[in-house]
Design a protein around this motif. Structure first.
Motif: not given
Length: 768
Positions: A662, A665-666, A652, A385, A648, A657
């Motif tokens: 989300a 990050k995914g 998140e 991350d 993914r 998240q």
């Protein structure tokens, strides 16, 4: 499911020298059985209940045996003979050469000698078509179907056709020696100065891929995998799994030929699916394993977690592909049904190999899997991350202006889809073959002599059983005059009555070729007129021949696209509800696919049908069965990318998240592997544009375009934009539905609980 896969992943990694030999034995046994019990595949292309079959039934009733010439697998042959430039076939030397050719054909062992062949020039002479006033109506009516082009206004008596019956049972029984003998028999005539080309199935060879396109595609796929993994050794793993999965699937298909008749087309789709999915699934699992190596206590634990998370997604991604391929059976076309089943078998083995063989291979390669590390390649782990990757940059840009990215993606897809409004379908006929082939040369020579419509003559079979005997001739004459009056009909021959006068047959020659839309409209109009003659005389008729069959197949396949889409998308929608535990995410996934398909059809029509940008030299209608196959293939891959990217994001979100974060990050975690998988497929499919066959070119382009539009515009722009705009409602599911839908835990939440308990147990054991 994630728990079982996690435990299996650890076991297979640790017990690799048990799993690998078992797989080797199974692979060898399946291959040996397939090779030993394999029987020849069928080349049948039959589609049941086509309107053109009515004509065959009437012909069988009144002209026994005549319908055989209009079967899909019938062996046909037509010699098209051209005079040397500046001469006529009726010139003495040319006439002698034609007569000698006929005599040689009468002595050829593969020719059916039940009825001796007749010299086309002599036949035209017997019809009174070599002399007389060629402009008179009487001459035109009498000689319109003469085997010599007596009605050609600029080059009369220069081209002749000779239809030859063969003793070979069906198309699949034609050998290379048969084709050579049928062609070489005219060598003396060619040496005498005549142009002699051969059309019909006797001269057609089954188009075999050159192999160059597959090699180029796989080589590029290997390079992309090296870049994705940042190492050379790891790039071999997807190649190994692709070979094993496809080999096992092909062996099982060959084994199936021992108990049923399997069309030869079956292995075509299985090969494409097997290679595509095996590489995709290996990419997803190995990429996750690479990250887990950095955060787990041991490589075995990393393999277990990778299989429990990415492997769970593989199961459901594979299930959507299998649904799409099995759904091809609803089309009702036998060869498409078997192609779908073959593809589904290949997809099943791709999943099986990824889940069972893959973790054992990871264990076998051990510490050398990601070595040697290549400099400047894959330096950032997308699972980290703290790393700023291109995927994160794109995701943040979408998160800032989701309305703009959503509208732009829809506008681009809409503009690309516009040409699809005038989509025309057709089958690859003689005019689509390479210009160097004798079949294509025969088509061109016949077109020059008799007009393009002569390559797709309409065979009209008339049933007069319910017509009063004294009205039969008048009824058939009225039908002939009606058909001849259509603007797109060149001429209609005089009727030939059956011995009992209860049946008749005519030939209609259109002005345009078999795949021309005007010709297909002519077939439709001619059939629509039957009700008029049935009510007036009691007469019924059917129309067959190349043109009619092409029109029938187009109509059947085009009519199946919408129900096929509805069934496949509906079944996948239900499956994706279980994967994402959401209503809106599966719904947007299906709607996004419709947009990408529309754009794909539009781009394919623009380039291959309309000839835009000059990419191809001979625009023609889109292959009839391509839309159905395209939907099945691209839908499966699209849902793969949807599952691997969006799971993914859900992972998140489930772990706390906010919806927007989300998504970012995914996207950051999944973008590289989805991009790599899509790029590989684009080049694997796009490499088929290197093939000389026009059908292979259009199919390769359409598949590559479909993957490009769906992966990069829909899955990586449109869907993330919608997820940001929908916020937490994207992951909403009604309470009553949540109780019904099983919690399959694709995100691997239970794995963390298991790992936590095991860690606590180890600490407790150490304490004591």
């Amino acid at each position: 499911m994630s728990v079982y896969l996690y435990r299996w992943g650890r076991f297979a990694y640790r017990r690799k020298w048990i799993v690998l030999p078992v797989w080797l034995v199974l692979f060898a046994a399946l291959g040996a059985l397939g090779a030993a019990l394999q029987k020849p595949m069928s080349n049948s292309f039959d589609i049941p209940n086509l309107p053109s079959e009515r004509a065959n039934h009437i012909l069988d009733k009144h002209f026994p045996g005549m319908s055989q010439a209009y079967k899909f697998d019938a062996v046909t042959g037509v010699y098209v003979i051209g005079a040397p430039t500046g001469t006529k076939l009726t010139d003495q030397a040319n006439r002698q050469a034609v007569d000698a050719l006929v005599q040689k054909l009468n002595g050829l062992d593969i020719v059916d000698h039940a009825k001796p062949l007749v010299d086309p020039i002599a036949a035209a002479e017997q019809m009174g078509c070599l002399t007389g006033d060629r402009a008179s109506r009487e001459f035109v009516n009498r000689c319109s179907n003469a085997p010599v082009n007596v009605l050609n206004p600029t080059g009369a008596d220069t081209v002749a056709v000779l239809s030859v019956p063969f003793t070979i049972k069906d198309f699949g029984a034609i050998t290379a020696d048969n084709r050579k003998a049928a062609y070489d028999v005219a060598d003396e005539a060619r040496n005498a100065g005549l142009t002699v080309e051969l059309s019909g199935t006797i001269a057609m060879e089954q188009q075999q891929p050159s192999g160059k396109s597959e090699m180029v595609g796989m080589a590029f796929a290997f390079v992309v995998m090296i870049i994705s993994f940042g190492a050379i050794v790891a790039a071999f793993v997807p190649i190994i799994t692709a070979i094993v999965g496809l080999g096992a699937a092909t062996s099982l298909i060959f084994l199936g030929t021992s108990v049923m008749e399997v069309p030869s087309f079956t292995t075509f789709l299985a090969s494409m699916i097997g290679i595509a999915l095996s590489i995709d699934y290996a990419l997803f699992i190995v990429s996750r394993y690479k990250h887990e190596l950095a955060v787990q206590d041991s490589p075995a634990e990393a393999a277990g977690v990778a299989l429990g998370t990415a492997g769970s997604a593989v199961v459901f991604a594979g299930a959507t592909v299998i649904i799409a391929l099995i759904g091809l059976s609803i089309v009702g076309v036998r060869f498409l049904t078997f192609m779908g089943l073959g593809g589904a078998i290949a997809a099943g083995f791709a999943v099986l190999v990824a889940l069972t063989l893959m973790p054992a291979l990871l264990g076998a390669f051990g510490g050398v899997l990601f070595k040697p590390k290549l400099p400047l390649i894959a330096q950032h782990d997308p699972e980290d991350d703290s790393a700023v990757t291109n995927g994160m940059r794109v995701a943040k840009a979408i998160g800032r202006v989701p309305v703009v990215t959503l509208i732009l993606s829809i506008v681009v897809l809409g503009l690309l889809a516009a040409p699809a409004a005038h989509l025309q379908l057709g089958l690859p006929g003689e005019d689509s073959l390479p210009k160097t082939s004798t079949v294509r040369k025969a088509y061109e020579l016949r077109t020059n002599g008799f007009g393009e419509g002569s390559n797709g003559v309409l065979q009209i079979a008339v049933d007069l059983s319910n017509v009063a005997p004294d009205q039969r001739e008048a009824a058939v004459t009225a039908l002939r005059d009606k058909l001849a009056g259509y603007p797109d009909m060149n001429y209609v021959t005089d009727p030939v009555f059956s011995p009992d006068k209860a049946g008749a047959r005519l030939e209609g020659v259109p002005k345009t070729g078999p795949n021309n839309q005007d010709t297909k409209d002519l077939v439709r109009d001619a059939r629509d007129a039957e009700s008029q003659f049935k009510s007036q005389y009691g007469m019924e008729y059917g129309i067959t021949g190349t043109t009619a069959i092409y029109a029938d197949i187009d109509h059947v396949l085009l009519g199946k696209i919408v129900p096929y889409l509805a069934i496949v998308a509906g079944a996948a929608f239900l499956l994706l509800i279980a994967v994402f535990r959401s209503i809106l995410v599966p719904l947007t996934a299906a709607l996004g696919f419709l947009l990408s398909m529309a754009a794909t059809f539009g781009a394919t029509v623009a380039i291959f049908q309309d000839g835009k940008f000059g990419i191809i030299s001979e625009p023609r209608p889109i292959i009839s069965f391509m839309p159905i196959m395209l939907i099945g293939l691209v839908f499966g891959l699209a849902m793969d990318y949807q599952v691997f990217l969006v799971t993914r994001m859900r992972e998140e979100f489930v772990h706390g998240q906010p919806p927007k974060q989300a998504m970012i990050k995914g996207y950051h975690h999944g973008a590289r592997v989805v991009t790599s998988a899509a790029v590989i497929m684009i080049f694997v499919f796009g490499s088929f544009m290197m093939e000389p066959d026009a059908s292979a070119k259009s199919m390769g382009f359409a598949l590559a375009a479909g993957v490009f539009f769906d992966a990069f515009l829909v899955r990586m722009v449109l869907i993330p934009s919608l997820l940001v705009l929908m916020g937490k409602w994207a992951w909403w599911i009604p309470g009553w539905l949540s109780k019904i839908v099983p919690d399959i835990d694709v995100e691997g939440a239970r794995l963390r609980e298991i790992q936590q308990r095991e860690a606590e147990s180890r600490e407790a054991a150490l304490t004591h």
